[in-house]
Design a protein around this motif. Structure first.
Motif, short mmCIF file in Angstrom:
data_model
loop_
_atom_site.label_atom_id
_atom_site.label_comp_id
_atom_site.label_asym_id
_atom_site.label_seq_id
_atom_site.Cartn_x
_atom_site.Cartn_y
_atom_site.Cartn_z
N ILE A 117 -7.13 6.48 20.41
CA ILE A 117 -6.22 6.04 19.35
C ILE A 117 -6.96 6.00 18.04
N PRO A 118 -6.25 6.24 16.92
CA PRO A 118 -6.91 6.15 15.62
C PRO A 118 -7.21 4.70 15.25
N MET A 119 -8.16 4.51 14.41
CA MET A 119 -8.45 3.16 13.93
C MET A 119 -7.24 2.63 13.16
N PRO A 120 -6.75 1.43 13.48
CA PRO A 120 -5.57 0.89 12.77
C PRO A 120 -5.83 0.76 11.27
N LYS A 121 -4.80 1.05 10.50
CA LYS A 121 -4.91 0.98 9.04
C LYS A 121 -3.56 0.60 8.47
N ILE A 122 -3.56 -0.37 7.59
CA ILE A 122 -2.32 -0.77 6.94
C ILE A 122 -1.95 0.26 5.87
N GLU A 123 -0.69 0.61 5.77
CA GLU A 123 -0.21 1.54 4.75
C GLU A 123 0.63 0.79 3.74
N VAL A 124 0.38 1.02 2.47
CA VAL A 124 1.13 0.36 1.40
C VAL A 124 1.97 1.40 0.68
N THR A 125 3.27 1.20 0.67
CA THR A 125 4.19 2.09 -0.03
C THR A 125 4.68 1.39 -1.28
N GLU A 126 4.45 1.99 -2.43
CA GLU A 126 4.90 1.41 -3.70
C GLU A 126 6.21 2.04 -4.11
N HIS A 127 7.21 1.22 -4.34
CA HIS A 127 8.52 1.68 -4.80
C HIS A 127 8.60 1.47 -6.31
N GLN A 128 8.93 2.53 -7.03
CA GLN A 128 9.00 2.48 -8.49
C GLN A 128 10.38 2.90 -8.96
N LEU A 129 10.83 2.30 -10.04
CA LEU A 129 12.10 2.69 -10.64
C LEU A 129 11.83 3.68 -11.77
N GLY A 130 12.47 4.82 -11.70
CA GLY A 130 12.32 5.83 -12.75
C GLY A 130 13.39 5.70 -13.82
N GLU A 142 17.57 2.74 -8.22
CA GLU A 142 17.77 1.46 -7.54
C GLU A 142 16.79 1.32 -6.38
N PHE A 143 16.27 0.14 -6.23
CA PHE A 143 15.40 -0.12 -5.07
C PHE A 143 16.24 -0.12 -3.79
N PRO A 144 15.68 0.29 -2.66
CA PRO A 144 16.39 0.18 -1.37
C PRO A 144 16.76 -1.28 -1.10
N ALA A 145 17.85 -1.48 -0.39
CA ALA A 145 18.31 -2.84 -0.10
C ALA A 145 17.28 -3.64 0.68
N SER A 146 16.43 -2.97 1.47
CA SER A 146 15.44 -3.68 2.27
C SER A 146 14.23 -4.13 1.46
N VAL A 147 14.06 -3.57 0.27
CA VAL A 147 12.91 -3.95 -0.58
C VAL A 147 13.40 -4.99 -1.58
N LYS A 148 13.11 -6.24 -1.29
CA LYS A 148 13.68 -7.34 -2.07
C LYS A 148 12.67 -8.05 -2.97
N SER A 149 11.38 -7.92 -2.68
CA SER A 149 10.35 -8.65 -3.43
C SER A 149 9.34 -7.69 -4.03
N SER A 150 8.54 -8.22 -4.93
CA SER A 150 7.51 -7.39 -5.56
C SER A 150 6.42 -7.02 -4.55
N VAL A 151 6.17 -7.91 -3.59
CA VAL A 151 5.20 -7.65 -2.53
C VAL A 151 5.77 -8.23 -1.24
N GLU A 152 5.84 -7.45 -0.18
CA GLU A 152 6.39 -7.94 1.08
C GLU A 152 5.92 -7.07 2.24
N TYR A 153 6.11 -7.58 3.46
CA TYR A 153 5.77 -6.81 4.65
C TYR A 153 6.96 -5.97 5.09
N GLY A 154 6.68 -4.81 5.71
CA GLY A 154 7.72 -3.90 6.15
C GLY A 154 8.19 -4.20 7.57
N SER A 155 9.17 -3.42 8.02
CA SER A 155 9.81 -3.67 9.31
C SER A 155 8.89 -3.38 10.49
#
Length: 460
Positions: A117-130, A142-155
């Motif tokens: 297995i690969p070494m576990p690594k957290i991935e950070v996706t930044e959502h930006q408004l153009g 518009e931000f996706p409905a699931s992205v509600k805060s400036s910083v949060e954990y994903g599903s």
């Protein structure tokens, strides 16, 4: 004690002593029976037996231990397209000492593959408004409905914590420790509890679907087991079959729980499989089937204490079970089997006479008498599995589906709050259903958190 001169008075004293001796012998016999109770001859859980455990139904497969000839194995096999290829070649020529490179390799003569297995690594996706300007106007995304805060954990990481805490029964602190060790994140206990609560809320329509399927099913297994919530005894109730699992918690075990809004047995109209708990028989919409494994254990207790009718009845149970090919074949000669059953009960009437009526208080039946009364009263529900297809011999399905909470409590101790226990019951019922439908637990929990549709089978 002085011996009286009067013969009549002496006879009266002897009669009283004999009555007292008989009473003490009966009490001694009952106490000795209680001391000899194990999981194979009573309702005590197997965990009380230590290492000396016996099955309620003897298993005579005649097969050797281990994998059987012709079975489909799961041996690790090489794949066509590996994720990475490493070519090992000689370093240099022994004669001219020219150093070799990968381009010098003429052909591959042997291959070996290592699965890891690969070494576990957290991935950070930044959502930006153009921002876009057109025809004198400015447009924004518009931000996706699931992205509600400036910083949060994903599903995915929330889904992993839900699976570890519920299905894998890890305590909150262990889940926090594991995620910190693998991914270097501070996914604390409060966040884990919030993920459980979010999953609980989003599972409501799926739980309603499970309840509807259970109410429509031909057979449903019911059971309950004690659980500790906030240091107090509560009960986890189950209604399940081979496709669906529904769990709910309640402060009570009997009537109050089974008539509550969460319960489905009050509305169930088909074959209800359960043990001899009296509260179940108060519901008359359904047809009752008793767990024969429980009865076999009670008969084993009688047999060990010298009961002839108990020994004969247990033998009868095994004979009918084998004749029906372990409940897979429908027997046609019902009247003959019922007549034999009744004859054994008549023998039990002789060995287990009803208690003498007392002037005060309710007469107390012996253990054997109580069992005999139950066998007579619920004969149809005990024997029905052999005369109708689809009726199970035992209530093992419900017992398997409810055992999860016992394992969780051994690992994580009691639940800290009512809400935590309620969350666990709904999530675990969903997870159990997912496993029965041969779906992937982690993927489906993530789908729930992402508000995606879950495609359960329609089978009941």
């Amino acid at each position: 004690m002085e011996i009286p001169d009067d013969i009549q008075e002496l006879k009266q004293i002897i009669a009283q002593l004999l009555e007292r001796i008989s009473l003490l012998e009966t009490e001694n016999k009952q106490l000795r029976q209680q001391l000899g109770l194990k999981s194979h001859n009573s309702h005590k859980p197997p965990s009380t037996d230590g290492l000396a455990k016996k099955p309620a139904i003897p298993k005579k497969s005649g097969k050797k231990n281990g994998g059987q000839f012709g079975h489909a194995g799961k041996t690790l096999r090489s794949v066509e397209n590996p994720d990475e290829t490493v070519v090992h070649h000689a370093v240099k020529c022994r004669r001219c000492e020219r150093k070799f490179s990968l381009s010098d390799v003429a052909k591959i003569v042997q291959k070996r593959q290592v699965f890891d297995i690969p070494m576990p690594k957290i991935e950070v996706t930044e959502h930006q408004l153009g921002e876009i300007s057109c025809c004198g106007e400015t447009y924004y995304g518009e931000f996706p409905a699931s992205v509600k805060s400036s910083v949060e954990y994903g599903s995915k990481i929330k889904g992993l914590s839900v699976m570890l805490n519920n299905e894998y029964r890890l305590p909150l602190e262990k889940v926090e420790q594991l995620l910190r060790e693998l991914y270097g994140v501070s996914f604390n206990q409060g966040t884990i509890m919030s993920a459980n609560a979010e999953c609980y809320e989003k599972l409501e329509p799926l739980e309603n679907r499970i309840k509807e399927e259970m109410l429509a099913s031909e057979t449903a297994h019911f059971d309950e087991t004690g659980m500790r919530i906030e240091g107090k005894l509560n009960w986890l109730h189950v209604a399940s079959n081979k496709f669906w699992t529904y769990l709910f918690t309640h402060r009570k075990r009997g009537k109050a729980a089974l008539e509550s809004e969460q319960s489905i047995i009050k509305d169930y109209e088909n074959w209800a499989v359960h043990d001899g708990w009296e509260s179940y028989f108060k519901f008359e919409k359904c047809r009752h089937i008793l767990c024969n494994a429980h009865l076999l254990r009670e008969l084993e207790n009688l047999k060990e204490n010298g009961s002839e009718w108990g020994k004969e009845m247990q033998k009868f149970f095994f004979e009918m079970y084998e004749a029906s090919e372990k409940g897979q074949k429908v027997l046609e000669n019902r009247k003959e089997w019922e007549a034999k059953y009744n004859r054994i009960c008549e023998k039990g009437e002789v060995e287990e006479p009803p208690p003498e009526v007392k002037k005060k208080g309710r007469p107390k039946n012996s253990i054997g008498r109580n069992l005999l009364n139950r066998l007579r009263k619920y004969r149809a529900g005990i024997m029905e599995y052999a005369f109708q297809a689809g009726i199970p011999f035992t209530n093992n399905q419900a017992e398997r589906d409810i055992r999860c909470v016992k394992i969780k409590q051994k690992i994580s101790n009691s639940f800290r709050s009512q809400s935590g226990a309620v969350n666990y019951a709904r999530i675990q019922g969903f997870v159990s259903t997912v496993k029965k439908q041969e779906m992937k637990i982690f993927a489906e929990i993530v789908n729930v958190l992402d508000n995606k549709n879950i495609s359960f089978q329609m089978a009941r």
